[in-house]
Design an enzyme around this catalytic site. Structure first.
Site, PDB file in Angstrom:
ATOM      1  N   HIS A 143      -1.872   3.880 -27.284  1.00 26.21           N
ATOM      2  CA  HIS A 143      -1.174   3.082 -28.297  1.00 26.21           C
ATOM      3  C   HIS A 143      -2.137   2.206 -29.091  1.00 26.21           C
ATOM      4  O   HIS A 143      -1.716   1.470 -29.973  1.00 26.21           O
ATOM      5  CB  HIS A 143      -0.105   2.178 -27.658  1.00 26.21           C
ATOM      6  CG  HIS A 143       0.948   2.942 -26.914  1.00 26.21           C
ATOM      7  ND1 HIS A 143       1.680   3.954 -27.501  1.00 26.21           N
ATOM      8  CD2 HIS A 143       1.383   2.857 -25.635  1.00 26.21           C
ATOM      9  CE1 HIS A 143       2.524   4.449 -26.602  1.00 26.21           C
ATOM     10  NE2 HIS A 143       2.352   3.813 -25.465  1.00 26.21           N
ATOM     11  N   CYS A 144      -3.422   2.276 -28.756  1.00 23.98           N
ATOM     12  CA  CYS A 144      -4.389   1.426 -29.447  1.00 23.98           C
ATOM     13  C   CYS A 144      -5.109   2.234 -30.519  1.00 23.98           C
ATOM     14  O   CYS A 144      -5.552   3.353 -30.265  1.00 23.98           O
ATOM     15  CB  CYS A 144      -5.409   0.874 -28.453  1.00 23.98           C
ATOM     16  SG  CYS A 144      -6.500  -0.353 -29.203  1.00 23.98           S
TER      17      CYS A 144
END
Length: 356
Positions: A143-144
Site C-alpha cells: 500500500h506504500c
C-alpha cells in the site's frame, strides 16, 4: 550511476535464498497488540522451519536495513522526512498511541523493523535472479508508494526491489507482480502506473481497503473477488489468471505478494480460504514460474491471525517437498539457474528413458 548498496553484496553460497532478520519483529510495551497484525509473525515462521529441520540460523540470508540512500531510489525526500513525525507513522501503521511516542522510539521500534524487511525484499530480488527463487519472510508492503504510506506499509519494498533490479542487474528489464494479498496493491500500482516494463496482476476483495480507483488503472489483470470467496472458485481463478498473465508477457522476474489475509476468519480480508487452499495457491504460482524458468521472489505481506505463521511455514515446506524450491539449485546453479535446470531436466529424461 547507482549508488553502492550493501544490499547487493553477494550472499554466502551455502545459504538458502531465504531472507530474514530477528529485527523484523515489532515489540514494544504491548502497543503492537493494538493492531490486529501479529507483529512477531516473521520470527514464528522461521522457528517452525527450524523445528522441521529445513533451515538453521547460519543457512538463512541475514537481512540488512535499507539506508536512506537505498530508500531514495524510489521515495521522495519529502516523504522520508514526514516519517520523522510520530503522528504520521501512527496513521500509516494504524496504531494511534504511536502518535504520542517520541520519534526516536518510533524510528527504533517501528520503522527500523520495516526498513529491515524492506532491505530484505531488495536483497531477495537479486538472490532470486542469481538462484532462480528467493523468499523474504517479511515485506510485501503493497500500500506504500513513492510519496505516500498507508495500511501498515511505510516503505515501498516491492517497487524498490524492481527498480534496484532494473538499474543494477543486466538482463532484467521486465517484471510481473502477482499480488494475491486480500487487499488491492495500490502502492506499487501507483508507482508503476505508466511503466510498460511492469505487468501487474492483482486478485483482491473488491469491497475492502483501499478501494483505490485511480491505482486500479495500472492493473493489467484485475481479479475482483466477492465477500467470502472459497477455495474452489479462488484457486481456479488464480490458476487461470496466473497462467494468462505469464503467457501474455514473459518477464525476467516475478514478484509474488503472498498475503495470507485471504484466510477464512481474517478480520480484515473478508475471504474464506482454508489453510490448505493457501498452501495450494502458493504451489500454483511457483509451478507456473518454475515451468517457464522465471526467477520468483516471494514476500509474505498481510495476514492477521495467530495461525498465519504456521500456514506460511507449511507452504514453504510444501514447496520444498515438491522440489519447487531447493538448496541444490540455489547453490550449484548460482551462476545460471536456467542452465542448471536444463542439465537437471535432461538427466531426468535420461533416467526416465532407462527406466522404460
Amino acid at each position: 550511476r547507482p549508488h553502492r548498496s550493501e544490499l547487493y553484496e553477494d550472499a554466502p553460497s551455502a545459504c538458502w535464498p531465504i531472507v530474514y532478520s530477528p529485527e523484523y519483529n515489532i515489540t514494544f510495551m504491548g502497543l503492537e497488540k493494538l493492531h490486529p497484525f501479529d507483529a512477531g509473525k516473521w520470527g514464528k515462521v522461521i522457528n517452525f522451519l527450524k523445528e522441521e529441520k529445513l533451515i538453521a540460523d547460519d543457512l538463512i540470508v541475514q537481512a540488512r536495513e535499507a539506508t536512506d540512500e537505498d530508500l531514495l531510489v524510489v521515495h521522495t525526500r519529502r516523504y522520508l522526512n514526514k516519517l520523522k513525525w510520530s503522528f504520521v507513522v501512527a496513521t500509516i501503521t494504524e496504531i494511534p498511541p504511536v502518535a504520542f511516542l517520541p520519534n526516536f522510539v518510533v524510528q527504533r521500534k517501528v520503522l527500523k523493523p520495516l526498513r529491515t524487511q524492506t532491505g530484505g525484499t531488495i536483497m531477495a530480488g537479486k538472490l532470486a535472479v542469481d538462484r532462480g527463487w528467493a523468499i523474504n519472510v517479511g515485506g510485501g508492503f503493497h500500500h506504500c508508494s513513492s510519496d505516500k504510506g498507508g495500511g501498515f506499509c511505510a516503505y515501498a519494498d516491492i517497487t524498490l526491489a524492481i527498480k534496484f533490479l532494473f538499474e543494477r542487474v543486466q538482463g532484467v528489464s521486465k517484471a510481473t507482480i502477482i499480488d494475491l494479498d486480500a487487499h488491492q496493491g495500490n502502492g506499487h500500482e501507483r508507482d508503476f502506473m505508466d511503466d510498460h516494463r511492469v505487468y501487474i496482476m492483482d486478485a483482491y476483495n473488491r469491497y475492502i481497503y483501499p478501494g483505490d480507483g485511480f491505482a486500479k488503472r495500472a492493473i493489467k489483470r484485475k481479479v475482483e473477488l466477492e465477500w467470502g470467496t472459497e477455495d474452489t472458485e479462488y484457486l481456479q481463478k488464480v490458476h487461470t489468471h496466473v497462467e494468462g498473465a505469464l503467457n501474455e508477457l514473459k518477464p525476467d522476474i516475478i514478484i509474488y505478494n503472498a498475503g495470507t489475509d485471504i484466510l477464512d476468519g481474517d478480520p480484515l480480508g473478508g475471504l474464506a480460504i482454508s489453510p490448505q487452499g493457501i498452501v495450494k495457491r502458493d504451489e500454483v504460482v511457483f509451478k507456473a514460474a518454475r515451468r517457464r524458468r522465471i526467477p520468483i521472489l516471494m514476500v509474505t505481506s498481510g495476514g492477521y491471525q495467530k495461525r498465519t505463521a504456521r500456514i506460511i511455514a507449511d507452504s514453504i515446506l510444501n514447496l520444498h517437498n515438491l522440489g519447487l524450491i531447493d538448496k541444490e539449485l540455489a547453490t550449484s546453479g548460482a551462476e545460471n539457474p536456467k542452465v542448471e535446470q536444463m542439465i537437471r531436466d535432461s538427466a531426468k529424461d535420461l533416467t526416465n528413458l532407462s527406466l522404460q
